[in-house]
Design a protein around this motif. Structure first.
Motif, PDB file in Angstrom:
ATOM      1  N   TYR A   1       0.848  -1.191   0.000  1.00  9.82           N
ATOM      2  CA  TYR A   1       0.000   0.000   0.000  1.00  9.82           C
ATOM      3  C   TYR A   1       0.883   1.239   0.000  1.00  9.82           C
ATOM      4  O   TYR A   1       1.825   1.353   0.807  1.00  9.82           O
ATOM      5  N   LEU A   2       0.585   2.168  -0.935  1.00 13.69           N
ATOM      6  CA  LEU A   2       1.405   3.364  -1.123  1.00 13.69           C
ATOM      7  C   LEU A   2       0.553   4.605  -0.943  1.00 13.69           C
ATOM      8  O   LEU A   2      -0.659   4.594  -1.188  1.00 13.69           O
ATOM      9  N   ASP A   3       1.228   5.687  -0.505  1.00 20.90           N
ATOM     10  CA  ASP A   3       0.514   6.969  -0.420  1.00 20.90           C
ATOM     11  C   ASP A   3       0.546   7.649  -1.770  1.00 20.90           C
ATOM     12  O   ASP A   3       1.062   7.095  -2.758  1.00 20.90           O
ATOM     13  N   GLU A   4       0.011   8.865  -1.858  1.00 23.20           N
ATOM     14  CA  GLU A   4      -0.069   9.558  -3.137  1.00 23.20           C
ATOM     15  C   GLU A   4       1.304   9.929  -3.679  1.00 23.20           C
ATOM     16  O   GLU A   4       1.457  10.184  -4.872  1.00 23.20           O
ATOM     17  N   GLY A   5       2.312   9.963  -2.836  1.00 27.53           N
ATOM     18  CA  GLY A   5       3.680  10.241  -3.277  1.00 27.53           C
ATOM     19  C   GLY A   5       4.472   8.976  -3.521  1.00 27.53           C
ATOM     20  O   GLY A   5       5.699   9.026  -3.605  1.00 27.53           O
ATOM     21  N   TYR A   6       3.785   7.838  -3.603  1.00 30.22           N
ATOM     22  CA  TYR A   6       4.385   6.509  -3.852  1.00 30.22           C
ATOM     23  C   TYR A   6       5.297   6.066  -2.709  1.00 30.22           C
ATOM     24  O   TYR A   6       6.210   5.268  -2.908  1.00 30.22           O
ATOM     25  N   GLY A   7       5.040   6.575  -1.525  1.00 32.85           N
ATOM     26  CA  GLY A   7       5.752   6.094  -0.356  1.00 32.85           C
ATOM     27  C   GLY A   7       5.046   4.880   0.221  1.00 32.85           C
ATOM     28  O   GLY A   7       3.816   4.819   0.254  1.00 32.85           O
TER      29      GLY A   7
ATOM     30  N   GLN B   1      -6.068   3.993  -5.591  1.00 35.49           N
ATOM     31  CA  GLN B   1      -7.160   3.832  -4.639  1.00 35.49           C
ATOM     32  C   GLN B   1      -7.562   5.222  -4.117  1.00 35.49           C
ATOM     33  O   GLN B   1      -6.982   6.236  -4.507  1.00 35.49           O
ATOM     34  N   GLN B   2      -8.531   5.247  -3.227  1.00 37.91           N
ATOM     35  CA  GLN B   2      -9.025   6.537  -2.735  1.00 37.91           C
ATOM     36  C   GLN B   2      -7.945   7.306  -1.980  1.00 37.91           C
ATOM     37  O   GLN B   2      -7.840   8.521  -2.086  1.00 37.91           O
ATOM     38  N   ASP B   3      -7.151   6.609  -1.179  1.00 39.27           N
ATOM     39  CA  ASP B   3      -6.148   7.275  -0.354  1.00 39.27           C
ATOM     40  C   ASP B   3      -4.724   7.001  -0.820  1.00 39.27           C
ATOM     41  O   ASP B   3      -3.776   7.096  -0.037  1.00 39.27           O
ATOM     42  N   GLY B   4      -4.538   6.629  -2.085  1.00 37.28           N
ATOM     43  CA  GLY B   4      -3.193   6.366  -2.586  1.00 37.28           C
ATOM     44  C   GLY B   4      -3.198   5.306  -3.680  1.00 37.28           C
ATOM     45  O   GLY B   4      -4.006   5.328  -4.604  1.00 37.28           O
ATOM     46  N   TYR B   5      -2.274   4.332  -3.505  1.00 36.97           N
ATOM     47  CA  TYR B   5      -2.118   3.271  -4.516  1.00 36.97           C
ATOM     48  C   TYR B   5      -1.939   1.926  -3.829  1.00 36.97           C
ATOM     49  O   TYR B   5      -1.519   1.872  -2.661  1.00 36.97           O
ATOM     50  N   VAL B   6      -2.270   0.854  -4.581  1.00 39.58           N
ATOM     51  CA  VAL B   6      -1.999  -0.482  -4.098  1.00 39.58           C
ATOM     52  C   VAL B   6      -1.271  -1.245  -5.205  1.00 39.58           C
ATOM     53  O   VAL B   6      -1.644  -1.180  -6.376  1.00 39.58           O
ATOM     54  N   LEU B   7      -0.190  -1.923  -4.809  1.00 41.74           N
ATOM     55  CA  LEU B   7       0.598  -2.726  -5.743  1.00 41.74           C
ATOM     56  C   LEU B   7       0.429  -4.189  -5.360  1.00 41.74           C
ATOM     57  O   LEU B   7       0.739  -4.573  -4.222  1.00 41.74           O
ATOM     58  N   VAL B   8      -0.077  -4.988  -6.292  1.00 44.07           N
ATOM     59  CA  VAL B   8      -0.334  -6.399  -6.022  1.00 44.07           C
ATOM     60  C   VAL B   8       0.699  -7.240  -6.766  1.00 44.07           C
ATOM     61  O   VAL B   8       0.919  -7.055  -7.968  1.00 44.07           O
TER      62      VAL B   8
END
Length: 408
Positions: free
Chosen positions: A88-94, A138-145
């Motif tokens: 799970y990543l934030d909007e800054g890909y952290g 996603q709503q609050d950032g990104y998800v990498l599967v």
């Protein structure tokens, strides 16, 4: 003859069976590959849509609830068989959190390293270290599967190997069966061909006696009443018949199981050059240009007499059918193989059915009557070359020429 027919029958059947087996196995493996890829895509889409989690078919506190009608046990257990990791990543890909509780092969450190590599590549989906990955917002950032596809890959490979082994075994079994029955299949054809060949030989032999009598009677008439146009006509037609019979006997002999003439090494360059130069005066008398280009010192092992006869047939054909004022070209050279080319001007070259030129009694130009031409020469030439494991082809060369090429 029977042996040659068996070889052709086996070759044709096995080529057809190879195509059938190949297409069948290809279709089976393609269907399996497509099915496995669709399965992977569906699983990945489900994970992405559910925020990196695969929803269970039944919650733990509902374990005593009856199964839904039509749903198999395999469908219920499928979510527990999928191995994946979610980052799970934030909007800054952290990286906010890494979930590896549904896979043992990837540690938190591995997942972080894979994430960094994927982010550096700029790709949102693809393969990395044997895992299928997809990056979704996603709503609050990104998800990498990261999805483990080793099971599907093993299924693809397993079916490929299994089908290949079964296909090869079945192909070899078909080969054995075809070889076993080939003799019976081609036997009627071989017997018919042998009867035809024997008939030609017998007829040719029987015709020699009346031709000899006719020739002798013509000589007696000429001595009794003197030379006249009727005696000359009888002599010419008798000579033509003898020539035709000689060629028919030659074909019958070459089609048989007789061994080839004595093989010896000789200068093919000299044989072609000498034979070609013998036709130069005839070509010039007919008003046709004659060009010979023969590379020196080309040696060949075979029957010199038969190959000289073959060259003579090709040149005789070229002189007879070359257009008035045309050109005849003979060349012998070495280009990976020994190549003998005989070309002549022929305005109707583009309309020829070149595949039929070597058929017996076939004449391309029925309207043109050529003396001593019965449509057997090229067939004899092909038979000679087959006995020497060589090939001959005919094709248009340019707009108004035809080329006969012999490849040794």
């Amino acid at each position: 003859m029977l042996r040659e027919l068996k070889k052709r029958f086996i070759f044709i059947v096995m080529v057809c069976m190879f195509c059938i087996f190949f297409l069948l196995l290809f279709a089976i493996n393609l269907f399996n590959f497509t099915n496995q890829q669709q399965k992977i895509s569906r699983t990945m889409q489900t994970l992405v849509e559910n925020n990196g989690k695969l929803p269970l078919e039944r919650a733990p506190h509902d374990s005593m609830r009856p199964e839904e009608p039509g749903r198999s046990h395999q469908d219920i257990e499928a979510p527990f068989m999928v191995r994946y990791c979610s980052v799970y990543l934030d909007e800054g890909y952290g990286i906010i959190r890494i979930s590896t509780d549904r896979i043992a092969a990837i540690s938190t450190q591995d997942a972080a390293a894979y994430t960094e590599e994927i982010l550096d590549s700029g790709e949102t989906s693809g393969q990395i270290a044997g895992y299928r990955f997809q990056l979704a917002s996603q709503q609050d950032g990104y998800v990498l599967v990261l999805l483990d596809t080793s099971v599907e890959q093993r299924n693809i490979f397993s079916l490929f190997v299994t089908s290949g082994v079964i296909g090869i075994g079945a192909y070899l079994l078909v080969f054995v069966l075809v070889v076993a029955v080939s003799g019976r299949v081609v036997k009627p054809i071989a017997e018919s061909y042998e009867k035809q060949k024997q008939f030609i030989a017998d007829v040719s032999h029987e015709l020699k006696t009346p031709l000899t009598v006719i020739s002798a009677d013509s000589e007696i008439l000429a001595m009794t009443f003197g030379k006249n146009e009727w005696c000359d006509s009888i002599d010419k037609q008798t000579a033509r018949m003898r020539h035709l019979i000689s060629r028919m006997i030659t074909l019958a002999r070459m089609d048989g199981e007789e061994p080839a003439a004595e093989q010896a090494e000789f200068s093919l360059s000299e044989a072609v050059y000498d034979t070609a130069m013998a036709f130069e005066p005839l070509a010039k008398r007919c008003g046709k240009r004659f060009t010979v280009r023969v590379s020196p010192d080309i040696l060949y092992t075979g029957s010199e007499a038969e190959l000289r006869q073959c060259v003579s047939i090709l040149l005789d054909n070229a002189v007879k059918y070359c257009d008035d004022g045309g050109e005849i070209t003979v060349s012998l050279r070495w280009e990976k193989h020994i190549l003998l080319d005989v070309a002549n001007t022929y305005r109707q070259a583009q309309s020829l059915d070149c595949r039929r030129l070597f058929d017996r009694f076939y004449r391309a130009d029925q309207a043109r009557s050529v003396a001593n031409s019965y449509g057997l020469g090229l067939s004899i030439a092909r038979s000679i070359l087959r006995r020497h494991h060589a090939s001959i082809t005919a094709r248009p060369s340019g707009k108004e020429s035809i080329l006969f090429r012999v490849r040794f």
